[in-house]
Design an enzyme around this catalytic site. Structure first.
Site, mmCIF file in Angstrom:
data_model
loop_
_atom_site.group_PDB
_atom_site.id
_atom_site.type_symbol
_atom_site.label_atom_id
_atom_site.label_comp_id
_atom_site.label_asym_id
_atom_site.label_seq_id
_atom_site.Cartn_x
_atom_site.Cartn_y
_atom_site.Cartn_z
ATOM 1 N N GLY A 46 0.842 -1.192 0.000
ATOM 2 C CA GLY A 46 0.000 0.000 0.000
ATOM 3 C C GLY A 46 0.874 1.237 0.000
ATOM 4 O O GLY A 46 2.081 1.162 0.283
ATOM 5 N N GLN A 51 2.861 10.049 1.861
ATOM 6 C CA GLN A 51 4.157 9.364 2.009
ATOM 7 C C GLN A 51 5.146 9.788 0.928
ATOM 8 O O GLN A 51 6.344 9.551 1.059
ATOM 9 C CB GLN A 51 3.981 7.842 1.992
ATOM 10 N N CYS A 94 5.452 -0.239 7.794
ATOM 11 C CA CYS A 94 5.151 1.009 7.095
ATOM 12 C C CYS A 94 6.395 1.442 6.326
ATOM 13 O O CYS A 94 7.502 1.442 6.878
ATOM 14 C CB CYS A 94 4.764 2.090 8.114
ATOM 15 N N LEU A 95 6.196 1.806 5.068
ATOM 16 C CA LEU A 95 7.336 2.203 4.244
ATOM 17 C C LEU A 95 7.970 3.499 4.755
ATOM 18 O O LEU A 95 9.126 3.772 4.452
ATOM 19 C CB LEU A 95 6.908 2.350 2.778
ATOM 20 N N HIS A 136 -4.928 1.249 7.354
ATOM 21 C CA HIS A 136 -3.578 1.836 7.543
ATOM 22 C C HIS A 136 -3.376 3.016 6.578
ATOM 23 O O HIS A 136 -2.877 4.065 6.975
ATOM 24 C CB HIS A 136 -2.550 0.723 7.300
ATOM 25 N N GLU A 137 -3.808 2.834 5.314
ATOM 26 C CA GLU A 137 -3.590 3.902 4.312
ATOM 27 C C GLU A 137 -4.510 5.098 4.564
ATOM 28 O O GLU A 137 -4.085 6.251 4.418
ATOM 29 C CB GLU A 137 -3.802 3.361 2.888
ATOM 30 N N HIS A 140 -3.090 7.253 7.128
ATOM 31 C CA HIS A 140 -2.042 8.160 6.625
ATOM 32 C C HIS A 140 -2.651 9.483 6.147
ATOM 33 O O HIS A 140 -2.049 10.543 6.322
ATOM 34 C CB HIS A 140 -1.306 7.534 5.432
HETATM 35 O O1 K1U Z 1 1.533 2.416 3.945
HETATM 36 C C1 K1U Z 1 2.600 1.837 3.929
HETATM 37 O O2 K1U Z 1 3.559 2.300 4.521
HETATM 38 C C2 K1U Z 1 2.740 0.534 3.205
HETATM 39 C C3 K1U Z 1 2.687 -0.669 4.133
HETATM 40 C C4 K1U Z 1 1.262 -1.160 4.182
HETATM 41 C C5 K1U Z 1 0.885 -2.104 5.286
HETATM 42 C C6 K1U Z 1 1.649 -3.189 5.623
HETATM 43 C C7 K1U Z 1 1.244 -4.059 6.632
HETATM 44 C C8 K1U Z 1 0.065 -3.837 7.269
HETATM 45 C C9 K1U Z 1 -0.697 -2.744 6.941
HETATM 46 C C10 K1U Z 1 -0.303 -1.885 5.936
HETATM 47 C C11 K1U Z 1 3.630 -1.717 3.570
HETATM 48 O O3 K1U Z 1 3.469 -2.169 2.495
HETATM 49 S S1 K1U Z 1 4.950 -2.243 4.571
HETATM 50 C C12 K1U Z 1 5.725 -3.522 3.595
HETATM 51 C C13 K1U Z 1 4.966 -4.802 3.590
HETATM 52 O O4 K1U Z 1 4.094 -5.014 4.409
HETATM 53 C C14 K1U Z 1 5.260 -5.838 2.579
HETATM 54 C C15 K1U Z 1 6.278 -5.694 1.689
HETATM 55 C C16 K1U Z 1 6.539 -6.684 0.740
HETATM 56 C C17 K1U Z 1 5.762 -7.807 0.703
HETATM 57 C C18 K1U Z 1 4.744 -7.961 1.582
HETATM 58 C C19 K1U Z 1 4.477 -6.980 2.537
HETATM 59 ZN ZN ZN Z 2 2.351 3.280 6.252
#
Ligand code: K1U
Ligand code: ZN
Length: 172
Positions: A46, A51, A94-95, A136-137, A140
């Site tokens: 996401g 972000q 979270c990225l 989560h998004e 944000h």
């Molecule tokens: O919003 C963001 O920062 C993105 C975030 C979204 C998220 C992850 C987990 C739970 C709720 C929301 C991410 O994508 S973090 C990276 C991640 O979860 C992932 C990366 C590669 C493969 C699978 C998952």
């Molecule tokens: Zn996030």
């Protein structure tokens, strides 16, 4: 399409509320495509516009686990219109908070209304990882990070770890 830089905590833009989009036009469609490209490259499941420093109510998601069959979702002005009473706990990342994970409790199911890339109103019901990721998004867009659900002690520990990590990346 272009890759955009992802902001990292404690960037103040990550704590601000975003503005609704007034018209889904080519500029918004380009933003959606750039966000998807940035999300896949990260990689993530996401991404919300703040972000990448764009203070608009725009999110993208793809929680499919088969890289060969992407299922991108583009949402403009998403609104959670209902949520289940039942909750579940998921270890979120979270990225904008690299390499840190913590359990967060949220409603299992949600209903979401949004505009698609053509400006058409859509409604979906989501559960499981998609529901968690949408919540989560959307958080944000209101300047809320998953660490805001943790104790001040845990939140500060995570902030310190991220700052140390960023410092070591810069000097490498
Ligand atoms: O919003 C963001 O920062 C993105 C975030 C979204 C998220 C992850 C987990 C739970 C709720 C929301 C991410 O994508 S973090 C990276 C991640 O979860 C992932 C990366 C590669 C493969 C699978 C998952
Ligand atoms: Zn996030």
């Amino acid at each position: 399409m272009a890759l955009r830089e992802i902001l990292i905590i404690p960037d103040p833009r990550l704590k601000k509320e975003c503005d609704p989009v007034e018209e889904v036009n080519d500029e918004i469609r380009e933003l959606l495509n750039d966000m998807l490209e940035t999300m896949y490259a990260a990689p993530g499941i996401g991404l919300a516009a703040p972000q990448i420093g764009v203070m608009k109510r725009v999110i993208v998601l793809d929680v499919s686990d088969d890289k060969e069959k992407p299922e991108p979702l583009k949402m403009v002005n998403p609104e959670i219109i209902w949520e289940s009473e039942d909750t579940s706990v998921y270890q979120e990342g979270c990225l904008s908070i690299p390499e840190q994970y913590a359990d967060v409790e949220r409603p299992i199911e949600v209903g979401v209304r949004y505009l698609d890339e053509n400006g058409k109103e859509q409604e979906i019901e989501a559960d499981g990882l998609l529901s968690t990721c949408i919540q989560h998004e959307v958080d944000h867009l209101d300047g809320i990070l998953f660490t805001d659900y943790l104790s001040a002690l845990k939140r500060n520990m995570i902030l310190k770890k991220v700052q140390k990590l960023q410092k070591s990346k810069k000097s490498a």
